[in-house]
Each structure stands twice: as structure tokens, then as C-alpha cells.
Design a protein around this motif. Structure first.
Motif, PDB file in Angstrom:
ATOM      1  N   ARG A  30      25.584  -0.902  38.013  1.00  0.00           N
ATOM      2  CA  ARG A  30      26.324   0.358  37.902  1.00  0.00           C
ATOM      3  C   ARG A  30      27.186   0.567  39.144  1.00  0.00           C
ATOM      4  N   VAL A  31      28.439   0.999  38.928  1.00  0.00           N
ATOM      5  CA  VAL A  31      29.398   1.223  40.016  1.00  0.00           C
ATOM      6  C   VAL A  31      29.872   2.663  39.960  1.00  0.00           C
ATOM      7  N   THR A  32      29.831   3.359  41.098  1.00  0.00           N
ATOM      8  CA  THR A  32      30.353   4.722  41.166  1.00  0.00           C
ATOM      9  C   THR A  32      31.823   4.681  41.587  1.00  0.00           C
ATOM     10  N   GLY A  33      32.635   5.507  40.949  1.00  0.00           N
ATOM     11  CA  GLY A  33      34.043   5.619  41.338  1.00  0.00           C
ATOM     12  C   GLY A  33      34.935   4.503  40.837  1.00  0.00           C
TER      13      GLY A  33
ATOM     14  N   VAL B  37      33.186  -6.905  42.064  1.00  0.00           N
ATOM     15  CA  VAL B  37      31.916  -6.185  41.947  1.00  0.00           C
ATOM     16  C   VAL B  37      30.793  -7.037  42.519  1.00  0.00           C
ATOM     17  N   PHE B  38      30.006  -6.427  43.404  1.00  0.00           N
ATOM     18  CA  PHE B  38      28.864  -7.104  44.028  1.00  0.00           C
ATOM     19  C   PHE B  38      27.636  -6.235  43.818  1.00  0.00           C
TER      20      PHE B  38
ATOM     21  N   HIS C  29      30.451  -1.956  45.567  1.00  0.00           N
ATOM     22  CA  HIS C  29      29.021  -2.258  45.663  1.00  0.00           C
ATOM     23  C   HIS C  29      28.287  -1.578  44.520  1.00  0.00           C
ATOM     24  N   ALA C  30      27.728  -2.374  43.626  1.00  0.00           N
ATOM     25  CA  ALA C  30      26.968  -1.857  42.487  1.00  0.00           C
ATOM     26  C   ALA C  30      25.476  -1.916  42.793  1.00  0.00           C
ATOM     27  N   ASP C  31      24.690  -1.085  42.100  1.00  0.00           N
ATOM     28  CA  ASP C  31      23.241  -1.190  42.249  1.00  0.00           C
ATOM     29  C   ASP C  31      22.758  -2.428  41.494  1.00  0.00           C
TER      30      ASP C  31
ATOM     31  N   GLU D 245      30.556   2.188  48.214  1.00  0.00           N
ATOM     32  CA  GLU D 245      30.699   3.177  47.158  1.00  0.00           C
ATOM     33  C   GLU D 245      32.131   3.705  47.224  1.00  0.00           C
ATOM     34  N   LEU D 246      32.908   3.374  46.241  1.00  0.00           N
ATOM     35  CA  LEU D 246      34.350   3.590  46.314  1.00  0.00           C
ATOM     36  C   LEU D 246      34.736   5.061  46.243  1.00  0.00           C
TER      37      LEU D 246
END
Length: 395
Positions: free
Chosen positions: A259-262, A275-276, A253-255, A235-236
Motif C-alpha cells: 500500500r502506498v499513501t499519496g 515502488v519499494f 515507500h509502500a508498507d 511517504e509521498l
């Protein structure tokens, strides 16, 4: 003027009973930790406070922890509350979610008994925990372990069905520029015993030069220890700008929905992360990426390794972590085991020092007991051969 007011507030607090401090609030503890100072009152929202979070709060030097939820719910014997109380940090439990509306960031708070005051106003009431109440709650929680193990088994099966293509066939793993093949990999997270474990591996890192991977805030752990991460993943928004800029490669790390935070913040730094997406934790994502690169060995720092630690975490990510570890198998080693194994081996430097000592001893005998240039020439030739051998050893 503001300084005078703050000094006046402190004098007034000192005259009142209880423990006073500045309020710092956040439902996400990882974000809260970056804002804490010594003596602050941390307001959190965690059911079943785990040891890793408690250790971080202790390291931050807070005076009081106020929890909106019960720190020991009774589902299982979690370790966090005992850590706080053993370090003389007051713990006020189950004050309710309303605390986040009643108290503002930076306000002066005072805990007196089981009552939390904001100025002269009662901001919250809760259950004040001490060694005796925690001991009683832990005994009751141990009785519920059987049900928790059954729930854990069920969640493991569900995760396997959801992520079987990733776990079994590697479908969804991104291509990385970081190369792992044939090398040692060190995965660092800001979790259990991370400081002592990383310190114990400093000679191992110097000799084997593993690929250094920072997981979430583990990127800053590496940076603070004087290392530069080859790869940052997680989580960046939990990673500092400096650690992101210095990293050789960044993976967001995306869900499982992608979705990616930060992400916007990282792109503002002119970093385009890989993105993973997976439903597991950032730690699991890091282990899967490293394993896919076919390294010789993966060493973990600050990650859960024992049944007690897995139960203490009490999160949905436990199932994914267990399955990930089973997939990697014998290639995965905890930092404590790696440190023990490294300490028992004879290093190349020790062998060189032994050889040099032997040659010096022979030289003393020859010079002291024998005459003639032929022996000295023989000694010089032997020394040249030794220097060449040492050069070849380290080349």
C-alpha cells in the motif's frame, strides 16, 4: 466584515485569562506541521511525545500543545515534553480522543489552567504539565527502561524473521536510475538537529558533491537549503509538489502489503514513482537502497543515531533501523561525525593557496634582489607550470 469579527474575537480573548489561539488538529503530526502558524494551538494524538516532533512544534511557533494522549506514559524517558516546556509552550495532556469531535479546525480556543475552552464552552480537561511534573514523570519512566530494552530485543528478532530476504539477500530492492557506485551519498530527513547538521556540511557538499537523497519531508529540507534532490523516497504525501517535480527520481515507500499513501497525487503531477515495499521506516528504505548501489560513504542528516534517540522515538520502526544500520556497517556515518572529520582534513584549495603564497614570496625575492632577464624568464616559466598544475588538480 470577517476581519472586523476576527479583531473583535482577539479583543475579547485579550480580556480573558489564559492563552488563546487558533485550533489546528490532526492525528498525523507530519500533516499538521504544514498548516501551523505562529500562535496556533496544536491538537495532537501522540503517546510519549518524542523530541523530534517537539522540535518541529517549537519551530512552527505554536503557543499551546493539546495532546489527546499522555505525553509521558511512563514506558521510557521520552524527551519531547521537556523541549516544549523549556521553550515556554504550554502542554495540556491526556484530554482524550473526544477532542477531535469537540473542536473544529480553525476555531478559537483558550487554555486556562487545565481547562480548554472553545468560546464559552468547555471543550476538554486534562493534566497541565510543567517542569516539576515532567521531572517527576521522567524519574518514574527511567525505572521502566529494562522492560523496554527487552521488548526492543524481541521486536528486532521478529523483524529479522519477516524481512530476512531483503536484509540478507536484497530480494525486493527495486532497480533505480540514480547511480551510487563509488560516490558519497547524503540522506536527509526532517529529524534530530537536521538544520544545524546540514548547515555544518555545506563545505563537504560543495567539495564531494554527494548524491542527495530526501527522505519524506527531508526532500523539502534540501530544497529550502538551496539543493536539488537527486532522489526522493518515502511517504509521498509528506513531500511538496515542488520538491517532487524537481527531484531526479522518486521512490514511493509502500508498507509490506504494497500500500502506498499519496500515489494518486504524485501521478497527477505526471510523475511515475518507483515502488519499494518494506515493513521498515522510510529512513531504512533509503539506507538499504543507497547501500545496494555500493557507494563509498553514506552520511545521514536528521536520523536517529544514539540509544537515547532510539528509545525516545518509541515506535515499531526502531528494530528495522537497528538491523539496517548493522547491515550497512562502517559505510554509514552520522552527519556530526562527518562534519568533524571534514573540518580536520587539509583541502585541495588550502594546498593551492599555500603553493601560490610560496611562489609569490620567491618572486618578491628575485625581483628585489636579483637582476637580469634570465631570472624573470625563469619566474615566468615557473608561474606557467603552477597554473598548469592547478588546472590539472581541478580537472
Amino acid at each position: 466584515m470577517k476581519l472586523a469579527l476576527r479583531q473583535s474575537d482577539r479583543r475579547r480573548d485579550a480580556a480573558l485569562p489564559g492563552i488563546s489561539g487558533t485550533a489546528r488538529l490532526d492525528r498525523r503530526v507530519n500533516r499538521l506541521l504544514n498548516r501551523l502558524h505562529v500562535g496556533d494551538i496544536a491538537v495532537i494524538d501522540i503517546a510519549d511525545l518524542d523530541r523530534s516532533t517537539a522540535d518541529a512544534l517549537v519551530a512552527a511557533g505554536v503557543s499551546v500543545v493539546v495532546n489527546a494522549q499522555p505525553s509521558i506514559s511512563g514506558r521510557y524517558p521520552n524527551l519531547g515534553p521537556e523541549v516544549l516546556v523549556n521553550n515556554d509552550i504550554a502542554l495540556l495532556d491526556a484530554v482524550g480522543a473526544e477532542i477531535f469531535a469537540e473542536v473544529k479546525e480553525g476555531a478559537r480556543l483558550r487554555l486556562d489552567g487545565d481547562v480548554l475552552y472553545a468560546g464559552d464552552r468547555v471543550a476538554a480537561r486534562g493534566a497541565r504539565q510543567d517542569a516539576d511534573t515532567i521531572r517527576t514523570a521522567m524519574r518514574a519512566a527511567k525505572a521502566g527502561l529494562s522492560a523496554q530494552l527487552q521488548a526492543f530485543a524481541a521486536s528486532t528478532q521478529q523483524h529479522m524473521e519477516r524481512e530476512k530476504e531483503l536484509l540478507l539477500d536484497g530480494i525486493g530492492l527495486p532497480e533505480l536510475s540514480t547511480k551510487f557506485r563509488g560516490r558519497h551519498v547524503l540522506l536527509v530527513a526532517k529529524g534530530y538537529d537536521y538544520k544545524s547538521d546540514l548547515r555544518a556540511l555545506r563545505h563537504y557538499i560543495r567539495e564531494f558533491r554527494p548524491v542527495l537523497v530526501g527522505v519524506d519531508a527531508g526532500a523539502d529540507v534540501l530544497r529550502d537549503a538551496g539543493y536539488q534532490a537527486d532522489l526522493v523516497i518515502g511517504e509521498l504525501d509528506l513531500v511538496s509538489d515542488a520538491a517532487l517535480r524537481e527531484a531526479g527520481e522518486v521512490v514511493a515507500h509502500a508498507d509490506h502489503h504494497g500500500r502506498v499513501t499519496g500515489l494518486a497525487r504524485v501521478q497527477d503531477l505526471r510523475i511515475e514513482p518507483v515502488v519499494f515495499a518494506s515493513s521498515g521506516t522510510s529512513e531504512d528504505a533509503a539506507m538499504l537502497l543507497a547501500d545496494a548501489g555500493e557507494p563509498r560513504l553514506i552520511v545521514t542528516v536528521g536520523m536517529r543515531a544514539t540509544l537515547e534517540e532510539f528509545l525516545d522515538a518509541g515506535r515499531g520502526g526502531i528494530a528495522s533501523t537497528v538491523l539496517t544500520r548493522l547491515k550497512i556497517g562502517g559505510r554509514l556515518v552520522d552527519a556530526k561525525a562527518a562534519a568533524q572529520l571534514y573540518q580536520t582534513r587539509v583541502s585541495a584549495v588550502s594546498l593551492v593557496l599555500l603553493a601560490v603564497s610560496a611562489v609569490l614570496a620567491i618572486a618578491v625575492v628575485l625581483v628585489a634582489g636579483l637582476a637580469g632577464d634570465s631570472y624573470l624568464h625563469l619566474l615566468a616559466d615557473g608561474w606557467d607550470h603552477l597554473v598548469t598544475w592547478i588546472r590539472d588538480l581541478f580537472s
